[in-house]
Write an enzyme that holds these catalytic residues in place. Sequence first.
Site, short mmCIF file in Angstrom:
data_model
loop_
_atom_site.label_atom_id
_atom_site.label_comp_id
_atom_site.label_asym_id
_atom_site.label_seq_id
_atom_site.Cartn_x
_atom_site.Cartn_y
_atom_site.Cartn_z
N LYS A 127 0.86 -1.19 0.00
CA LYS A 127 0.00 0.00 0.00
C LYS A 127 0.89 1.23 0.00
O LYS A 127 2.03 1.17 0.46
CB LYS A 127 -0.87 0.02 1.25
N ASP A 167 -7.03 4.42 -4.44
CA ASP A 167 -7.69 4.29 -3.14
C ASP A 167 -8.30 5.68 -2.89
O ASP A 167 -8.54 6.43 -3.86
CB ASP A 167 -6.68 3.88 -2.05
P1 NDP Z 1 -12.91 8.03 -2.79
O1 NDP Z 1 -11.83 9.01 -2.59
O2 NDP Z 1 -13.47 7.79 -4.15
O3 NDP Z 1 -14.14 8.35 -1.83
C1 NDP Z 1 -13.96 8.40 -0.45
C2 NDP Z 1 -15.29 8.76 0.18
O4 NDP Z 1 -15.18 8.60 1.59
C3 NDP Z 1 -15.69 10.21 -0.06
O5 NDP Z 1 -17.08 10.32 -0.06
C4 NDP Z 1 -15.06 10.89 1.16
O6 NDP Z 1 -15.67 12.14 1.49
C5 NDP Z 1 -15.32 9.88 2.22
N1 NDP Z 1 -14.28 10.03 3.26
C6 NDP Z 1 -12.94 9.90 3.11
N2 NDP Z 1 -12.30 10.18 4.24
C7 NDP Z 1 -13.26 10.49 5.12
C8 NDP Z 1 -13.23 10.85 6.48
N3 NDP Z 1 -12.07 10.99 7.15
N4 NDP Z 1 -14.43 11.08 7.10
C9 NDP Z 1 -15.60 10.94 6.42
N5 NDP Z 1 -15.68 10.60 5.11
C10 NDP Z 1 -14.53 10.38 4.49
O7 NDP Z 1 -12.33 6.64 -2.19
P2 NDP Z 1 -12.84 5.15 -2.44
O8 NDP Z 1 -14.30 5.12 -2.64
O9 NDP Z 1 -11.95 4.55 -3.44
O10 NDP Z 1 -12.47 4.48 -1.03
C11 NDP Z 1 -13.40 4.38 0.04
C12 NDP Z 1 -12.96 3.27 0.98
O11 NDP Z 1 -12.92 2.02 0.29
C13 NDP Z 1 -11.57 3.44 1.60
O12 NDP Z 1 -11.58 2.87 2.90
C14 NDP Z 1 -10.69 2.57 0.71
O13 NDP Z 1 -9.53 2.15 1.37
C15 NDP Z 1 -11.64 1.41 0.44
N6 NDP Z 1 -11.37 0.59 -0.73
C16 NDP Z 1 -11.23 1.15 -1.97
C17 NDP Z 1 -11.01 0.35 -3.06
C18 NDP Z 1 -10.93 0.88 -4.44
O14 NDP Z 1 -10.79 0.08 -5.37
N7 NDP Z 1 -11.02 2.19 -4.65
C19 NDP Z 1 -10.86 -1.12 -2.92
C20 NDP Z 1 -11.12 -1.60 -1.58
C21 NDP Z 1 -11.34 -0.76 -0.54
P3 NDP Z 1 -14.85 13.51 1.24
O15 NDP Z 1 -14.83 13.68 -0.23
O16 NDP Z 1 -15.64 14.54 1.98
O17 NDP Z 1 -13.47 13.30 1.83
O1 2IT Z 2 -7.95 -1.44 -0.66
C1 2IT Z 2 -7.90 -1.94 -1.80
O2 2IT Z 2 -8.06 -3.16 -1.98
C2 2IT Z 2 -7.68 -1.05 -2.94
N1 2IT Z 2 -7.58 0.17 -2.76
C3 2IT Z 2 -7.52 -1.61 -4.32
C4 2IT Z 2 -6.12 -2.12 -4.54
C5 2IT Z 2 -5.81 -2.55 -5.95
O3 2IT Z 2 -4.62 -2.85 -6.17
O4 2IT Z 2 -6.67 -2.63 -6.81
#
Ligand code: NDP
Ligand code: 2IT
Length: 447
Positions: A127, A167
Amino acid sequence: MIDEKIEPILDEVVRRNPGEQEFHQAVHEVLGSLGPVLAKHPELAEAKIIQRVCEPERQIIFRVPWQDDRGEVHINRGFRVEFNSALGPYKGGLRFHPSVYLGIVKFLGFEQIFKNALTGMPIGGGKGGADFDPRDRSDDEIMRFCQSFMLELFRHLGEYTDVPAGDIGVGGREIGYLFGQYKRITNRYESGVITGKDPSWGGSLVRKEATGYGTVFFVQEALKAAGKAFDGRTCVVSGSGNVAIYAIEKVHQLGGKVVACSDSSGFVHDPDGIHLELLQQVKEVERLRISAYADRRGDSARFVPGGSIWEIPCDVALPCATQNELTRADAVALVRNGCIAVGEGANMPCTPEAVRTFAEAGVLFGPGKAANAGGVATSALEMQQNASRDSWTFERTEDRLAQIMAGIHEVCFETAEEYGRPGDYVLGANIAGFLRVARAMAAHGLV
Ligand code: NDP
Ligand code: 2IT
């Protein structure tokens, strides 16, 4: 209760990694499941596999200098933790958020090891990220930051070495800038060095949707095993980013209704069901705050600044924002309102006390390392397509994703039964993921 053989290992992790609270939490959560594994496999204890898996293979921290549009100089800190390569090249996303520090990158990297193992794909765990805040930055500023970040990171990457993706704060736009800079520095069109690329230049269809879709597929499997289904269910999804948007889409496709979503400023409640196209326009296209959704939606939706989205009654809760966003008080509210299932779309969004509350109330609970593994699994499918210079149809890729999620559910379900805790997906995911990595590590000798 933590096993007496495991407790000193955990104490040592806390001592050697001071101040890294999220990392301690993630290690505690996994090690809390491993007591019965050591009893069954003394050879793993002798080889100190648990101690080894808690120590990253390599940790890289670097300076990221860049200039904003007014010419002002900024210095950020970049990270890449290459945690474990027993099953394949390091694989895991990059997070750009002001809260990023070593403890967050290590918690995410640690989770990633076992998540990636659960997918059954040949990928290790890593990561990275930076304490950079992309909010209100212009496209040019984002590009300059990504270029400076990659100018240092590139030397550590490679399709057989370390393969980043997105992420929080890193989506399609950033992946494009990062790949472009890597290509320029190395003079190689090495498609498989990064995933989450646009399908028009080497990305996989379904990768954008995969984490959200996969989370819903996992919960669908858990509901099915309990004789239930999504159809007609009310859902609440926190966040409104990449994971949340496509979780909402899939819930609607399966006949459920998502009535609330959020960002860090508050949540919207839309009892008629979230209007997906409007949400995408506001968040993906215009990159506005979630309150703009309620402004444009008219009377049917209201924006609630601050407050807890988990007070909204629902059958299924999908936390898809960030770590520790769902506390014990939130879990109590969900249980009181009749919630029957929770799927972690985000990484570690539920605090340990919340997870315990769900377990005590008999709520089906899909932990992140199982429920959100669809994103990284589809990244591995993207690597597979890149390696064979091929691209698959949406249908074929989504079918593979659905199969992988069903497989993850099955191995977690069966492992929980084997260890005498039917329905405990936390235990099942931790043990099944750990055993796959541990067996490979043992086979590779003391490295
Ligand atoms: P994005 O940046 O696309 O979206 C993040 C969302 O979460 C936004 O709505 C953001 O709001 C909110 N958020 C982030 N930080 C905070 C905080 N401190 N308090 C409240 N809301 C918050 O990220 P993703 O959708 O990609 O990721 C979301 C989660 O999913 C994370 O935990 C990530 O690790 C996990 N994840 C992502 C994957 C991927 O493929 N993208 C895969 C597996 C897990 P704001 O804009 O106001 O900050
Ligand atoms: O938390 C996660 O699994 C991710 N942000 C996606 C990682 C990836 O390599 O697709």
